[in-house]
Write a protein that holds these residues in place. Structure first.
Motif, PDB file in Angstrom:
ATOM      1  N   ASN A 182      40.489  19.051  73.701  1.00 27.06           N
ATOM      2  CA  ASN A 182      40.346  17.846  72.980  1.00 27.06           C
ATOM      3  C   ASN A 182      39.364  16.682  73.416  1.00 27.06           C
ATOM      4  O   ASN A 182      39.461  15.805  73.026  1.00 27.06           O
ATOM      5  CB  ASN A 182      41.595  17.355  73.043  1.00 27.06           C
ATOM      6  CG  ASN A 182      41.981  16.490  71.813  1.00 27.06           C
ATOM      7  OD1 ASN A 182      41.246  16.778  70.606  1.00 27.06           O
ATOM      8  ND2 ASN A 182      42.761  15.298  71.771  1.00 27.06           N
ATOM      9  N   LEU A 183      38.104  17.594  73.744  1.00 27.01           N
ATOM     10  CA  LEU A 183      36.690  16.630  73.747  1.00 27.01           C
ATOM     11  C   LEU A 183      36.013  17.442  72.608  1.00 27.01           C
ATOM     12  O   LEU A 183      35.917  18.765  72.373  1.00 27.01           O
ATOM     13  CB  LEU A 183      36.051  16.855  74.740  1.00 27.01           C
ATOM     14  CG  LEU A 183      36.702  16.194  76.256  1.00 27.01           C
ATOM     15  CD1 LEU A 183      35.844  16.543  77.495  1.00 27.01           C
ATOM     16  CD2 LEU A 183      36.787  14.799  76.052  1.00 27.01           C
ATOM     17  N   ARG A 184      35.389  16.720  71.593  1.00 25.72           N
ATOM     18  CA  ARG A 184      34.787  17.298  70.206  1.00 25.72           C
ATOM     19  C   ARG A 184      33.618  17.044  70.201  1.00 25.72           C
ATOM     20  O   ARG A 184      32.904  15.990  70.596  1.00 25.72           O
ATOM     21  CB  ARG A 184      35.821  16.935  69.288  1.00 25.72           C
ATOM     22  CG  ARG A 184      37.385  17.364  69.306  1.00 25.72           C
ATOM     23  CD  ARG A 184      38.276  16.877  68.368  1.00 25.72           C
ATOM     24  NE  ARG A 184      38.227  17.661  67.094  1.00 25.72           N
ATOM     25  CZ  ARG A 184      38.720  18.820  66.960  1.00 25.72           C
ATOM     26  NH1 ARG A 184      39.649  19.264  67.817  1.00 25.72           N
ATOM     27  NH2 ARG A 184      38.561  19.567  65.775  1.00 25.72           N
ATOM     28  N   THR A 185      32.779  17.773  69.344  1.00 24.17           N
ATOM     29  CA  THR A 185      31.753  17.431  68.661  1.00 24.17           C
ATOM     30  C   THR A 185      31.867  16.971  67.287  1.00 24.17           C
ATOM     31  O   THR A 185      32.755  17.423  66.587  1.00 24.17           O
ATOM     32  CB  THR A 185      30.836  18.607  68.760  1.00 24.17           C
ATOM     33  OG1 THR A 185      30.622  18.695  70.021  1.00 24.17           O
ATOM     34  CG2 THR A 185      29.403  18.313  67.806  1.00 24.17           C
ATOM     35  N   PHE A 186      31.325  16.017  66.857  1.00 23.16           N
ATOM     36  CA  PHE A 186      31.459  15.319  65.318  1.00 23.16           C
ATOM     37  C   PHE A 186      30.254  15.424  64.574  1.00 23.16           C
ATOM     38  O   PHE A 186      29.017  15.154  65.204  1.00 23.16           O
ATOM     39  CB  PHE A 186      31.668  13.986  65.683  1.00 23.16           C
ATOM     40  CG  PHE A 186      33.162  13.655  66.110  1.00 23.16           C
ATOM     41  CD1 PHE A 186      34.325  13.563  65.379  1.00 23.16           C
ATOM     42  CD2 PHE A 186      33.314  13.508  67.494  1.00 23.16           C
ATOM     43  CE1 PHE A 186      35.608  13.586  66.111  1.00 23.16           C
ATOM     44  CE2 PHE A 186      34.528  13.446  68.055  1.00 23.16           C
ATOM     45  CZ  PHE A 186      35.796  13.317  67.381  1.00 23.16           C
ATOM     46  N   LEU A 187      30.336  15.872  63.474  1.00 20.89           N
ATOM     47  CA  LEU A 187      29.143  16.020  62.329  1.00 20.89           C
ATOM     48  C   LEU A 187      29.446  15.071  61.168  1.00 20.89           C
ATOM     49  O   LEU A 187      30.414  14.869  60.701  1.00 20.89           O
ATOM     50  CB  LEU A 187      28.888  17.375  62.055  1.00 20.89           C
ATOM     51  CG  LEU A 187      27.829  17.544  60.831  1.00 20.89           C
ATOM     52  CD1 LEU A 187      27.247  19.004  61.264  1.00 20.89           C
ATOM     53  CD2 LEU A 187      28.356  17.511  59.464  1.00 20.89           C
ATOM     54  N   ARG A 188      28.267  14.343  61.058  1.00 26.50           N
ATOM     55  CA  ARG A 188      28.661  13.426  59.634  1.00 26.50           C
ATOM     56  C   ARG A 188      27.157  13.953  58.851  1.00 26.50           C
ATOM     57  O   ARG A 188      26.063  13.773  59.030  1.00 26.50           O
ATOM     58  CB  ARG A 188      28.280  11.905  60.113  1.00 26.50           C
ATOM     59  CG  ARG A 188      28.165  11.085  59.021  1.00 26.50           C
ATOM     60  CD  ARG A 188      27.752   9.309  59.465  1.00 26.50           C
ATOM     61  NE  ARG A 188      27.787   8.649  58.498  1.00 26.50           N
ATOM     62  CZ  ARG A 188      26.708   8.225  57.576  1.00 26.50           C
ATOM     63  NH1 ARG A 188      25.504   8.941  57.940  1.00 26.50           N
ATOM     64  NH2 ARG A 188      26.983   7.321  56.644  1.00 26.50           N
ATOM     65  N   LEU A 189      27.870  14.287  57.441  1.00 27.53           N
ATOM     66  CA  LEU A 189      26.774  14.900  56.582  1.00 27.53           C
ATOM     67  C   LEU A 189      26.812  14.106  55.534  1.00 27.53           C
ATOM     68  O   LEU A 189      27.768  13.710  54.840  1.00 27.53           O
ATOM     69  CB  LEU A 189      27.119  16.287  56.029  1.00 27.53           C
ATOM     70  CG  LEU A 189      26.231  17.010  55.455  1.00 27.53           C
ATOM     71  CD1 LEU A 189      26.135  18.447  55.541  1.00 27.53           C
ATOM     72  CD2 LEU A 189      26.887  16.833  53.764  1.00 27.53           C
ATOM     73  N   GLN A 190      25.603  13.428  54.899  1.00 32.10           N
ATOM     74  CA  GLN A 190      25.684  12.607  53.626  1.00 32.10           C
ATOM     75  C   GLN A 190      24.384  13.212  52.900  1.00 32.10           C
ATOM     76  O   GLN A 190      23.354  13.309  53.275  1.00 32.10           O
ATOM     77  CB  GLN A 190      25.068  11.217  54.181  1.00 32.10           C
ATOM     78  CG  GLN A 190      25.353  10.246  52.885  1.00 32.10           C
ATOM     79  CD  GLN A 190      25.277   8.812  53.516  1.00 32.10           C
ATOM     80  OE1 GLN A 190      24.962   8.391  54.731  1.00 32.10           O
ATOM     81  NE2 GLN A 190      25.194   8.007  52.501  1.00 32.10           N
ATOM     82  N   PRO A 191      24.982  13.364  51.570  1.00 35.84           N
ATOM     83  CA  PRO A 191      23.939  13.988  50.543  1.00 35.84           C
ATOM     84  C   PRO A 191      22.865  12.839  50.299  1.00 35.84           C
ATOM     85  O   PRO A 191      23.241  11.693  50.275  1.00 35.84           O
ATOM     86  CB  PRO A 191      24.914  14.161  49.469  1.00 35.84           C
ATOM     87  CG  PRO A 191      26.275  14.298  49.974  1.00 35.84           C
ATOM     88  CD  PRO A 191      26.384  13.489  51.132  1.00 35.84           C
ATOM     89  N   GLN A 192      21.661  13.309  49.963  1.00 37.61           N
ATOM     90  CA  GLN A 192      20.649  12.277  49.741  1.00 37.61           C
ATOM     91  C   GLN A 192      19.854  12.868  48.651  1.00 37.61           C
ATOM     92  O   GLN A 192      19.902  14.156  48.308  1.00 37.61           O
ATOM     93  CB  GLN A 192      19.952  11.823  50.859  1.00 37.61           C
ATOM     94  CG  GLN A 192      19.156  12.892  51.767  1.00 37.61           C
ATOM     95  CD  GLN A 192      18.510  12.445  52.986  1.00 37.61           C
ATOM     96  OE1 GLN A 192      18.718  11.221  53.438  1.00 37.61           O
ATOM     97  NE2 GLN A 192      17.735  13.266  53.696  1.00 37.61           N
ATOM     98  N   SER A 193      19.016  12.181  47.870  1.00 35.70           N
ATOM     99  CA  SER A 193      18.075  12.539  46.975  1.00 35.70           C
ATOM    100  C   SER A 193      16.675  12.486  46.959  1.00 35.70           C
ATOM    101  O   SER A 193      15.682  12.342  46.021  1.00 35.70           O
ATOM    102  CB  SER A 193      18.863  12.004  45.518  1.00 35.70           C
ATOM    103  OG  SER A 193      18.393  10.686  45.717  1.00 35.70           O
ATOM    104  N   ASN A 194      16.264  12.562  48.371  1.00 28.83           N
ATOM    105  CA  ASN A 194      14.803  12.411  48.556  1.00 28.83           C
ATOM    106  C   ASN A 194      14.081  13.558  48.974  1.00 28.83           C
ATOM    107  O   ASN A 194      12.743  13.581  49.134  1.00 28.83           O
ATOM    108  CB  ASN A 194      14.604  11.150  49.761  1.00 28.83           C
ATOM    109  CG  ASN A 194      15.238  11.646  50.963  1.00 28.83           C
ATOM    110  OD1 ASN A 194      15.692  13.015  50.875  1.00 28.83           O
ATOM    111  ND2 ASN A 194      15.169  10.971  51.784  1.00 28.83           N
ATOM    112  N   GLY A 195      14.758  14.647  48.787  1.00 22.94           N
ATOM    113  CA  GLY A 195      13.724  15.879  48.674  1.00 22.94           C
ATOM    114  C   GLY A 195      13.559  16.242  50.154  1.00 22.94           C
ATOM    115  O   GLY A 195      12.745  17.343  50.526  1.00 22.94           O
ATOM    116  N   THR A 196      14.522  15.687  51.055  1.00 20.89           N
ATOM    117  CA  THR A 196      14.175  15.941  52.685  1.00 20.89           C
ATOM    118  C   THR A 196      15.668  16.377  53.223  1.00 20.89           C
ATOM    119  O   THR A 196      16.606  15.996  52.671  1.00 20.89           O
ATOM    120  CB  THR A 196      13.605  14.962  53.565  1.00 20.89           C
ATOM    121  OG1 THR A 196      14.661  13.612  53.431  1.00 20.89           O
ATOM    122  CG2 THR A 196      12.432  14.571  52.961  1.00 20.89           C
ATOM    123  N   VAL A 197      15.637  17.136  54.306  1.00 16.52           N
ATOM    124  CA  VAL A 197      16.941  17.116  55.212  1.00 16.52           C
ATOM    125  C   VAL A 197      16.421  16.653  56.562  1.00 16.52           C
ATOM    126  O   VAL A 197      15.519  17.155  57.128  1.00 16.52           O
ATOM    127  CB  VAL A 197      17.171  18.672  55.016  1.00 16.52           C
ATOM    128  CG1 VAL A 197      16.108  19.671  55.812  1.00 16.52           C
ATOM    129  CG2 VAL A 197      18.359  18.890  55.847  1.00 16.52           C
TER     130      VAL A 197
END
Length: 402
Positions: free
Chosen positions: A34-49
């Motif tokens: 119960n030690l974890r890795t977290f990911l936050r993903l937010q869509p964007q519209s600037n043509g980059t990742v």
């Protein structure tokens, strides 16, 4: 359809019993940590990742149109995917901005984290007419290189987030939910397969145990390449201690093999005894689900002690681990190494009747020797999607870059 922000977490893992014996065909028990890795993903519209890894100071962005020109030809074959080829890895290294490395040295851990992201992003999104424009942050509670499955948790988070963003799996959060949810078993199978591909970028030839535990959670039995989920297990409170002593898993495995060849009549029974410890531990844990008793914990402690002695006899102990065991034993607790040994991490079983002041006293004693300690649970849930507001403040702040 993706929400404004998608937050995913996946656990690390510990080997409860079966270290090293598993290399020789015996059973190992691996449990989610119960030690974890977290990911936050937010869509964007600037043509980059973009990829932000605050734990290691990585913050990079790529033009999606240029990534599409790579023509990486990531093709799946039936139910499996081929391992990333050396040519693909070199091409990804150029895109990531890392200088070519020699075959002997290979990329460092920071580079491997970026290469894994690019590989999974390009592979999973290859069916899209235009890969999604995303801003991704991955932050972890897990120390890297400690044998706790940090790379697998990273790969699982990336696989789950990217598969959801590309519509290959659904977003299991329903409107109005205020905490968390999980994917269907079929969707988790897909997450696990892609996470294994990420592990192949990092480790070359992984066993698949770490990503399976991180995906499914709970506990798994692993033997000779076969992974089986163990149903209905109690969650165990443990103290996880990182000795900060680096070690080479490859060298330790080789040393055990050498000792087996040199003393077969001695080492073979030790490996068989470790196998019996794993199976007995599984039996006790399954028995505890209905009605845990103090005697169950006594038996678990005895198994911990016996296995630690066996591992020392195999030559994978270390003075730091001996010190850990001595400190916890002085407080009436029982510990063993977890993982490769030779330093790294150890686990200490915390009985339910243990008062919190006693736990704090043990943590202070271990910290005084320069060790890092976490009070945590093993046997918890696998990869999960969260309502962002439900996360603890430190996690939200880390993912927001505060």
């Amino acid at each position: 359809m993706l929400p404004e922000v998608l937050v995913v977490s996946a656990p690390g893992k510990v080997i409860l019993h079966g270290e090293h014996a598993v290399v020789h065909g015996k059973v190992a028990l691996a449990m989610a940590l119960n030690l974890r890795t977290f990911l936050r993903l937010q869509p964007q519209s600037n043509g980059t990742v973009s990829l932000n890894l605050p734990n290691i100071g990585i913050n990079l962005a790529w033009d999606i149109a240029k990534l599409q020109q790579l023509d990486m030809c990531f093709q799946e074959t039936g139910d499996s995917w081929p391992a990333p080829s050396p040519a693909q890895v070199e091409k990804l290294k150029e895109v990531a901005g890392f200088a070519k490395t020699s075959a002997d040295s290979g990329p460092d851990s920071e580079a491997l984290g970026v290469l894994t992201f690019l590989y999974l992003y390009l592979s999973i999104s290859q069916k899209q007419r235009v890969p999604p424009s995303l801003d991704i942050t991955v932050w972890s509670e897990l120390p890297p290189g400690a044998g706790l499955g940090s790379s697998a948790a990273y790969s699982v988070c990336l696989a789950a987030g990217l598969l959801t963003a590309c519509g290959d799996i659904s977003n299991p959060l329903k409107a109005g939910e205020t905490a968390s949810s999980r994917w269907t078993p079929e969707e988790l199978e897909l997450v696990n397969k892609w996470a294994f591909q990420g592990e192949r970028v990092i480790h070359g030839n992984p066993s698949g145990v770490d990503n399976a535990v991180s995906t499914w959670g709970g506990a798994l039995q692993y033997q000779q390449g076969k992974v089986a989920s163990i149903k209905r297990l109690p969650a165990l409170n443990v103290l996880l201690t990182y000795t900060r002593v680096p070690r080479s898993t490859k060298a330790l495995v080789a040393n055990v093999r050498s000792r087996l060849l040199k003393f077969p009549d001695i080492v073979t029974p030790i490996l068989s005894s470790i196998d019996a410890i794993s199976l007995e531990c599984q039996r006790v844990l399954e028995e505890m689900v209905a009605d845990p008793t103090p005697e169950h914990y006594v038996r678990l402690e005895e198994l911990i002690d016996m296995n630690q002695h066996h591992l020392n006899a195999l030559g994978v102990g270390h003075a730091s681990l001996d010190q850990l065991c001595q400190v916890t034993s002085a407080h009436g607790l029982h510990s063993k190494l977890t993982g490769a040994g030779g330093g790294g991490c150890g686990i200490t079983l915390l009985r339910p009747d243990l008062e919190q002041p006693e736990v704090e006293a043990v943590k202070r004693a271990l910290s005084s020797h320069g060790f890092d300690c976490w009070e945590t649970i093993i046997g918890g849930p696998g990869v999960t999607v969260h309502v962002a507001a439900s996360l603890d403040a430190p996690v939200r702040q880390a993912l927001a870059g505060l």
